[in-house]
Structures are given as structure tokens and as C-alpha cells.
Design an enzyme around this catalytic site. Structure first.
Site, PDB file in Angstrom:
ATOM      1  N   ARG A   1       0.831  -1.210   0.000  1.00  5.24           N
ATOM      2  CA  ARG A   1       0.000   0.000   0.000  1.00  5.24           C
ATOM      3  C   ARG A   1       0.864   1.258   0.000  1.00  5.24           C
ATOM      4  O   ARG A   1       0.536   2.261  -0.636  1.00  5.24           O
ATOM      5  CB  ARG A   1      -0.955  -0.033   1.197  1.00  5.24           C
ATOM      6  CG  ARG A   1      -2.022   1.021   1.134  1.00  5.24           C
ATOM      7  CD  ARG A   1      -3.113   0.799   2.145  1.00  5.24           C
ATOM      8  NE  ARG A   1      -2.625   0.907   3.521  1.00  5.24           N
ATOM      9  CZ  ARG A   1      -3.386   0.710   4.593  1.00  5.24           C
ATOM     10  NH1 ARG A   1      -4.655   0.378   4.450  1.00  5.24           N
ATOM     11  NH2 ARG A   1      -2.893   0.828   5.794  1.00  5.24           N
TER      12      ARG A   1
ATOM     13  N   LYS B   1      -2.807   6.185   1.429  1.00  2.00           N
ATOM     14  CA  LYS B   1      -2.730   6.648   2.827  1.00  2.00           C
ATOM     15  C   LYS B   1      -1.857   7.900   2.921  1.00  2.00           C
ATOM     16  O   LYS B   1      -0.800   7.920   3.572  1.00  2.00           O
ATOM     17  CB  LYS B   1      -2.237   5.516   3.728  1.00  2.00           C
ATOM     18  CG  LYS B   1      -2.903   5.590   5.113  1.00  2.00           C
ATOM     19  CD  LYS B   1      -2.848   4.283   5.850  1.00  2.00           C
ATOM     20  CE  LYS B   1      -3.251   4.411   7.291  1.00  2.00           C
ATOM     21  NZ  LYS B   1      -4.608   4.891   7.531  1.00  2.00           N
TER      22      LYS B   1
ATOM     23  N   GLU C   1     -16.399   6.472   4.175  1.00  2.06           N
ATOM     24  CA  GLU C   1     -15.747   5.931   5.372  1.00  2.06           C
ATOM     25  C   GLU C   1     -15.792   6.942   6.497  1.00  2.06           C
ATOM     26  O   GLU C   1     -16.171   8.097   6.298  1.00  2.06           O
ATOM     27  CB  GLU C   1     -14.334   5.443   5.080  1.00  2.06           C
ATOM     28  CG  GLU C   1     -13.372   6.464   4.572  1.00  2.06           C
ATOM     29  CD  GLU C   1     -12.004   5.824   4.237  1.00  2.06           C
ATOM     30  OE1 GLU C   1     -11.896   5.234   3.141  1.00  2.06           O
ATOM     31  OE2 GLU C   1     -11.071   5.935   5.037  1.00  2.06           O
TER      32      GLU C   1
END
Ligand code: COI
Length: 354
Positions: free
Chosen positions: A101, A202, A238
Site C-alpha cells: 500500500r 494513505k 468511510e
């Protein structure tokens, strides 16, 4: 290439550090920083690769005021956990997933990423150097925070000439103290992410924009905020720091990772566990209307783990959901944490034993 520094068998210790350790109340851990002994630091020039790093005492870092992380937010972070088992082994949950990621995020932000092997080795070294800070079995976990930041000075908007890969750690317990379940407020005014942005990686920049909404919600007694998609304002995305699932009958649904949703590693693991016990898991747009009609709602994340949602409030409508022993989230939480803490055999190859 793997980091050249070998795991430190005896972490750097100070009497101050020993005192701090002795004063930790393992039963009362929340999600606040408890500084550990050591951190890991590696640097590399743009266009080159990370080849070596070292374990150093935990502390402040020196950085150019003109670096892109400070000026333009060129930075990524990860979060993962290490657990102590009853037989005193240390297990790290799916570090390769975090490494991949971080590579995806680095590509999006034009940064030099550590290789997967380098990342995982560096995480292992960080945990080994802070081994005593991994909480006793069942008392929490060592939260590991890898950062990749544009640290070299450059005045204009451009990739940094130098990157720093740094990992620090802190023992943690529950992210949310609410024992029964979360009380979420839907934010119908601001958005966390938009199509073509950075919501799917992220990036450090995804988090400070949610704080205003979060602070407002908390000041009204809510536990967290749930964001809607920026394009239509009709679908859930989210919460401030975790993914969301709804359950209706035998179907578990969660918004798809099509650019605006963080591809959570707990999200992915929970989807797999729910399928294992016979639920149909759908990754698809989930409307607010469906959310309000659901039997159950829960959140997932490294920090949050799996947390039941007790209520959702949208404008002046408040809906209450199934929580407690009967809830699927309770079962999934138990399945996941049993694997993470070594209570059941890890047949999935998720845990890295160091
Ligand atoms: C994590 O679960 O690791 C997160 O990224 C949450 C963090 C923002 C507190």
C-alpha cells in the site's frame, strides 16, 4: 534490498525509559502515544532506492523548513500492529500488505518508496528493538507507524530531492473507549475524498481535513463522523479513520475501493473471514438509505480493529442497530483477534512471527 542494519538484540535503554516502562498501566491502554525506546530511520535520494537504515533512540527529528512534507504535504503513513502471544512469541499482522500500500501511495505522490522486503525488514527491526513494549497477551498491541516523507529541501512544487522512511511505535489499546458501540454522525456538508484525489492512498493529507467535522461531532457527543461521496452525496464512504460495513440478512456490504476509499487491510481481512463463515460479501456503492435500513453496521481499521456501530444520525434521524453478543461484528472481531494473538492457528499466512 533489505536494510543493512541488523536487529538490535538489546534495545537502547535509559533509566528514564525504564521508569516510563515500569509506569505503563497495561490494563488501561488507550490510543495515545507512549514513546518507546527506539525508532528506525532510512533516507534515500530521489531516483535512488532505500538500501540502508538504522535503529536510533526515539526522539525528535531535524528537517529542513523547506521540505515538501512540511510545505506541500508530500507524505504517506501506515499503521500496523504486533501482538504478544501466550507463549511469548511476537506476531506482526500482514506487514507485506502495508508495504504494498505504501508503494501504491508513493507512486501517486511521486515519492521513492522502500521495496516490500526493505519495508518488512525495517518493521521487524523496529519491533525487535522495542520488544518489551509489545503489551502482555490480551492487553493490546504495539502499534507500528511507518512514515514516508519528502524531507529534502525544494522551494517549488516538485518531488522532494530526498525521502525519509521512519518507523516509530507505541503500545496501544482500544481506539474508541465506547464499550457498547459507536455513535456516528453523517457529515452532509464536507467530504473526505473526491474522484481523482488521494482518498485511495494513505496520504498524510487525507486526515487533517476531517478534523473539523470530527471535533464538531465529538463536541455534540458523537464518537465519529461518517463521510458521503462527493459526487452525489448519496453513498457512504468511510469514517474519519476507518472503513465501514453494513449487514442486512446474510449480505455484508462495504463501499468499493475505486479511488476514494482507503483499501484497509483489516477491511480486506474481515471480508475474507465473513465469506469463510457463509456470508455473501459485496463491495459496491452503499446508499445512506440502505445504511439506515441495515440490521447491523460496523467499522474496521488497524487502530479501530472491528467496532460495532450502535447508532447513526443523519440530519435529525437517528437509527439504532444490533450490537452485543448477537452481532456479526462481535464474531468477526473474535475470529480476527484470535488469529492476530495466536490463540487459533493462522491458516491464512497472515502473521509474521519474529
Ligand atoms: C490506522 O488504523 O492505522 C489508521 O490509520 C488510523 C489512524 C489515522 C489513527
Amino acid at each position: 534490498m533489505a536494510p543493512s542494519v541488523q536487529p538490535s538484540s538489546s534495545p537502547l535503554r535509559t533509566s528514564e525509559g525504564d521508569e516510563k516502562y515500569a509506569n505503563v498501566k497495561w490494563e488501561e491502554l488507550g490510543f495515545s502515544l507512549i514513546p518507546t525506546d527506539c525508532m528506525y530511520v532510512a533516507k534515500c535520494r530521489q531516483g535512488e532506492s532505500f538500501t540502508e537504515g538504522k535503529i536510533v533512540p526515539y526522539g525528535d527529528i531535524s528537517i529542513s523548513p523547506c521540505c515538501p512534507i512540511l510545505n506541500y504535504g508530500q507524505g504517506l503513513f501506515e499503521g500496523l500492529k504486533a501482538y504478544r502471544t501466550e507463549d511469548d512469541r511476537i506476531l506482526i499482522f500482514r506487514p507485506h500488505e502495508n508495504a504494498v500500500r505504501m508503494q501504491d501511495g508513493a507512486e501517486r505522490l511521486c515519492m521513492a518508496p522502500p521495496s516490500v522486503e526493505f519495508f518488512v525488514e525495517a518493521v521487524k527491526q523496529t519491533v525487535l528493538a522495542n520488544k518489551k513494549w509489545v503489551p502482555p497477551p490480551g492487553k493490546g498491541a504495539l502499534y507500528i507507524r511507518p512514515l514516508l516523507i519528502g524531507s529534502g529541501a525544494i522551494l517549488g512544487v516538485a518531488p522532494a530531492p530526498e525521502y525519509t522512511f521512519l518507523i516509530y511505535a507505541s503500545p496501544v489499546g482500544d481506539y474508541h473507549k465506547a464499550s457498547s458501540g459507536l455513535n456516528l454522525k453523517i457529515d452532509h456538508k464536507s467530504h473526505r475524498a473526491h474522484s481523482g484525489g488521494t482518498g485511495g492512498v494513505k496520504s498524510c493529507t487525507n486526515y487533517s481535513p476531517v478534523v473539523k467535522s470530527l471535533v464538531e461531532a465529538k463536541s455534540s457527543g458523537f464518537s465519529d463522523v461518517l463521510f458521503l461521496d462527493a459526487a452525489t452525496g448519496r453513498n457512504i464512504e468511510e469514517a474519519s479513520a476507518c472503513n465501514i460495513f453494513i449487514v442486512k440478512g446474510n449480505i455484508v456490504s462495504t463501499p468499493p475501493t475505486s479511488g476514494t476509499i482507503l483499501p484497509g487491510i483489516t477491511r480486506k481481512s474481515i471480508s475474507e473471514l465473513a465469506r469463510d463463515i457463509g456470508y455473501q460479501v459485496q463491495e459496491r456503492d452503499v446508499s445512506v438509505d440502505e445504511l439506515l435500513e441495515a440490521d447491523e453496521v460496523f467499522c474496521t481499521g488497524t487502530a479501530v480493529v472491528v467496532k460495532a456501530v450502535e447508532t447513526v444520525t443523519f440530519h435529525d434521524k437517528k437509527v439504532k442497530y444490533r450490537t452485543g453478543e448477537e452481532a456479526l461484528s462481535k464474531k468477526l472481531h473474535s475470529m480476527l483477534t484470535s488469529i492476530q494473538t495466536g490463540l487459533v492457528e493462522d491458516t491464512k499466512g497472515w502473521m509474521v512471527d519474529i
